[in-house]
Scaffold this active site. Structure first.
Site, PDB file in Angstrom:
ATOM      1  N   CYS A  70       0.833  -1.204   0.000  1.00  0.00           N
ATOM      2  CA  CYS A  70       0.000   0.000   0.000  1.00  0.00           C
ATOM      3  C   CYS A  70       0.873   1.262   0.000  1.00  0.00           C
ATOM      4  O   CYS A  70       1.715   1.426   0.885  1.00  0.00           O
ATOM      5  CB  CYS A  70      -0.922   0.017   1.219  1.00  0.00           C
ATOM      6  SG  CYS A  70      -1.881   1.543   1.391  1.00  0.00           S
ATOM      7  N   CYS A  73       0.569   3.579   3.385  1.00  0.00           N
ATOM      8  CA  CYS A  73       1.091   3.166   4.687  1.00  0.00           C
ATOM      9  C   CYS A  73       2.458   3.820   4.916  1.00  0.00           C
ATOM     10  O   CYS A  73       3.123   4.220   3.965  1.00  0.00           O
ATOM     11  CB  CYS A  73       1.228   1.649   4.745  1.00  0.00           C
ATOM     12  SG  CYS A  73      -0.345   0.764   4.847  1.00  0.00           S
ATOM     13  N   HIS A 116      -3.693   0.818   8.335  1.00  0.00           N
ATOM     14  CA  HIS A 116      -4.261   0.408   7.052  1.00  0.00           C
ATOM     15  C   HIS A 116      -5.633  -0.237   7.206  1.00  0.00           C
ATOM     16  O   HIS A 116      -6.507  -0.083   6.337  1.00  0.00           O
ATOM     17  CB  HIS A 116      -3.309  -0.572   6.350  1.00  0.00           C
ATOM     18  CG  HIS A 116      -3.804  -1.046   5.021  1.00  0.00           C
ATOM     19  ND1 HIS A 116      -3.571  -0.361   3.847  1.00  0.00           N
ATOM     20  CD2 HIS A 116      -4.546  -2.148   4.677  1.00  0.00           C
ATOM     21  CE1 HIS A 116      -4.139  -1.014   2.837  1.00  0.00           C
ATOM     22  NE2 HIS A 116      -4.724  -2.107   3.314  1.00  0.00           N
ATOM     23  N   ASN A 156     -14.047   9.250  -0.543  1.00  0.00           N
ATOM     24  CA  ASN A 156     -14.723   8.112  -1.158  1.00  0.00           C
ATOM     25  C   ASN A 156     -14.348   6.876  -0.344  1.00  0.00           C
ATOM     26  O   ASN A 156     -13.169   6.649  -0.106  1.00  0.00           O
ATOM     27  CB  ASN A 156     -14.265   7.898  -2.601  1.00  0.00           C
ATOM     28  CG  ASN A 156     -14.535   9.092  -3.485  1.00  0.00           C
ATOM     29  OD1 ASN A 156     -15.523   9.796  -3.309  1.00  0.00           O
ATOM     30  ND2 ASN A 156     -13.661   9.335  -4.443  1.00  0.00           N
ATOM     31  N   HIS A 167      -6.559   1.870   1.965  1.00  0.00           N
ATOM     32  CA  HIS A 167      -6.135   2.624   3.154  1.00  0.00           C
ATOM     33  C   HIS A 167      -7.112   3.771   3.417  1.00  0.00           C
ATOM     34  O   HIS A 167      -7.542   4.440   2.477  1.00  0.00           O
ATOM     35  CB  HIS A 167      -4.732   3.176   2.927  1.00  0.00           C
ATOM     36  CG  HIS A 167      -4.054   3.643   4.170  1.00  0.00           C
ATOM     37  ND1 HIS A 167      -3.074   2.910   4.811  1.00  0.00           N
ATOM     38  CD2 HIS A 167      -4.209   4.769   4.910  1.00  0.00           C
ATOM     39  CE1 HIS A 167      -2.645   3.572   5.878  1.00  0.00           C
ATOM     40  NE2 HIS A 167      -3.334   4.713   5.945  1.00  0.00           N
ATOM     41  N   HIS A 169      -8.430   7.095   3.579  1.00  0.00           N
ATOM     42  CA  HIS A 169      -7.919   8.358   3.063  1.00  0.00           C
ATOM     43  C   HIS A 169      -9.027   9.115   2.340  1.00  0.00           C
ATOM     44  O   HIS A 169     -10.068   8.554   1.993  1.00  0.00           O
ATOM     45  CB  HIS A 169      -6.751   8.124   2.100  1.00  0.00           C
ATOM     46  CG  HIS A 169      -7.166   7.572   0.765  1.00  0.00           C
ATOM     47  ND1 HIS A 169      -7.577   6.258   0.601  1.00  0.00           N
ATOM     48  CD2 HIS A 169      -7.237   8.145  -0.475  1.00  0.00           C
ATOM     49  CE1 HIS A 169      -7.882   6.048  -0.669  1.00  0.00           C
ATOM     50  NE2 HIS A 169      -7.690   7.183  -1.342  1.00  0.00           N
ATOM     51  N   GLN A 171      -9.503  12.985  -0.264  1.00  0.00           N
ATOM     52  CA  GLN A 171      -8.814  13.819  -1.241  1.00  0.00           C
ATOM     53  C   GLN A 171      -9.254  15.274  -1.110  1.00  0.00           C
ATOM     54  O   GLN A 171     -10.286  15.570  -0.494  1.00  0.00           O
ATOM     55  CB  GLN A 171      -9.101  13.320  -2.665  1.00  0.00           C
ATOM     56  CG  GLN A 171      -8.635  11.890  -2.918  1.00  0.00           C
ATOM     57  CD  GLN A 171      -8.927  11.454  -4.338  1.00  0.00           C
ATOM     58  OE1 GLN A 171      -8.368  11.979  -5.295  1.00  0.00           O
ATOM     59  NE2 GLN A 171      -9.807  10.477  -4.481  1.00  0.00           N
TER      60      GLN A 171
END
Length: 353
Positions: A70, A73, A116, A156, A167, A169, A171
């Site tokens: 990933c 991470c 993660h 999302n 992971h 996250h 934007q």
């Protein structure tokens, strides 16, 4: 909060946000990265008047890597990722495969936690508050870029939404134009102001919804409700009770209460479809006033706009998704299979004990 800015091997900016003031972030990105090369451009649709970002370089972006590869991470041993340090609280960096770049805007990735296997709903209130601080700081910084007119923070979650990295996250998009959805809101805001002798549309909507049966959470400084004309099967709008145009306008009381309210909403979303289901896929979207010109919206200024978050899922019932088919995709006319009143009732029923 401590903020530390550094650079990745290809020159992109990376920023650590730490809850501790004594955190030291001096790790170096040792990856042999080529300079970023993007083909992003914005084209205007002459019929609809909206904008389309053309970004063919995104075809080569990382796609569903195994967990041990990933890129979000922390770096560990010989496994080097987008984050050079071996740990982090919250980190933000320029997207290596941006939809918008240069004069066409900027795209950033926000990693909520180094864990993660976690999700936003698993964060503590302190961690969620740090993410709010990061969103606010990035909104302030990006608003100063000459090409940027609007800043959009969003998450999302779920493969069903199209997420390619598991992971936790989100934007941030910094657009060089006012987005079509915001333009529609501004148009309605101006029309309402003129028709009512100066009343604010957002204030009237929040007052009406707060008195209706679709309220999901009513806190001291925030109110969450399923809107009367919800587009999605389960859709919640979260507003601060004191109208502000953007995240920078939130006072300390609203900022302090936000993590508690938002985490509760996310946890209710995860309980909607029962224990046997996977985590509920969703989109969480902050709507902020544009920083650029409001030309074409006479009588409206950015302080008339109301910051709010829209949270919705494309899952309509257990094992079934809401697809945007002919009416939605072809004519932008949504058909919702779940009555908003029923959705609100269900979200109240799944409240934590």
């Amino acid at each position: 909060m401590k903020k530390t800015s550094t650079r990745l091997a290809d020159g992109r900016e990376l920023i650590y946000y730490d809850s501790r003031d004594d955190a030291v972030r001096d790790a170096i990105d040792h990856r042999p990265l080529d300079p970023i090369s993007t083909t992003s451009e914005v084209r205007r649709d002459p019929l609809l008047g909206d904008a389309v970002a053309i970004a063919s370089h995104r075809q080569g972006r990382t796609y569903h890597p195994p967990a041990d590869e990933c890129p979000l991470c922390p770096s560990e041993g010989d496994r080097l990722s987008e984050v050079p340090d071996s740990s982090y609280d919250v980190v933000v960096f320029e997207n290596r495969f941006p939809s918008l770049a240069g004069d066409a805007g900027r795209c950033e990735v926000v990693c909520f936690t180094s864990d993660h296997d976690s999700s936003f709903a698993d964060l503590t209130e302190e961690q969620a508050g740090l993410v709010l601080d990061a969103w606010t700081d990035r909104t302030a910084e990006l608003s100063h870029l000459p090409s940027v007119e609007q800043v959009f923070c969003f998450e999302n979650r779920g493969a069903e939404i199209g997420v390619t990295l598991g992971h936790p996250h989100g934007q941030i998009y910094a657009y060089p134009f006012v987005t079509p959805r915001t333009s529609l809101m501004l148009r309605s805001l101006a029309a309402h102001k003129e028709a009512t002798g100066g009343r604010n549309l957002f204030d009237d909507v929040v007052a009406e919804e707060s008195a209706a049966e679709r309220v999901v959470l009513d806190a001291e400084h925030w109110v969450a409700f399923v809107p009367y004309a919800a587009h999605w099967p389960y859709e919640v709008h979260l507003y601060p009770k004191r109208r502000v145009p953007d995240l920078l306008g939130l006072d300390e009381a609203a900022r302090t209460e936000f993590p508690q309210v938002y985490l509760e909403l996310l946890r209710r979303f995860d309980r909607l479809f029962g224990e046997g289901e996977q985590l509920t896929p969703y989109i969480a979207a902050w709507h902020q006033a544009p920083f650029g010109s409001l030309e074409g919206h006479d009588g409206v200024n950015r302080d008339d706009f109301a910051l709010h978050l829209e949270l919705f899922t494309i899952r309509r019932t257990s094992g079934k998704l809401k697809f945007l088919a002919g009416s939605e995709s072809g004519m932008s006319v949504f058909i919702n299979d779940v009555p908003p009143e029923a959705a609100a009732q269900r979200l109240r029923e799944v409240a934590s004990s």
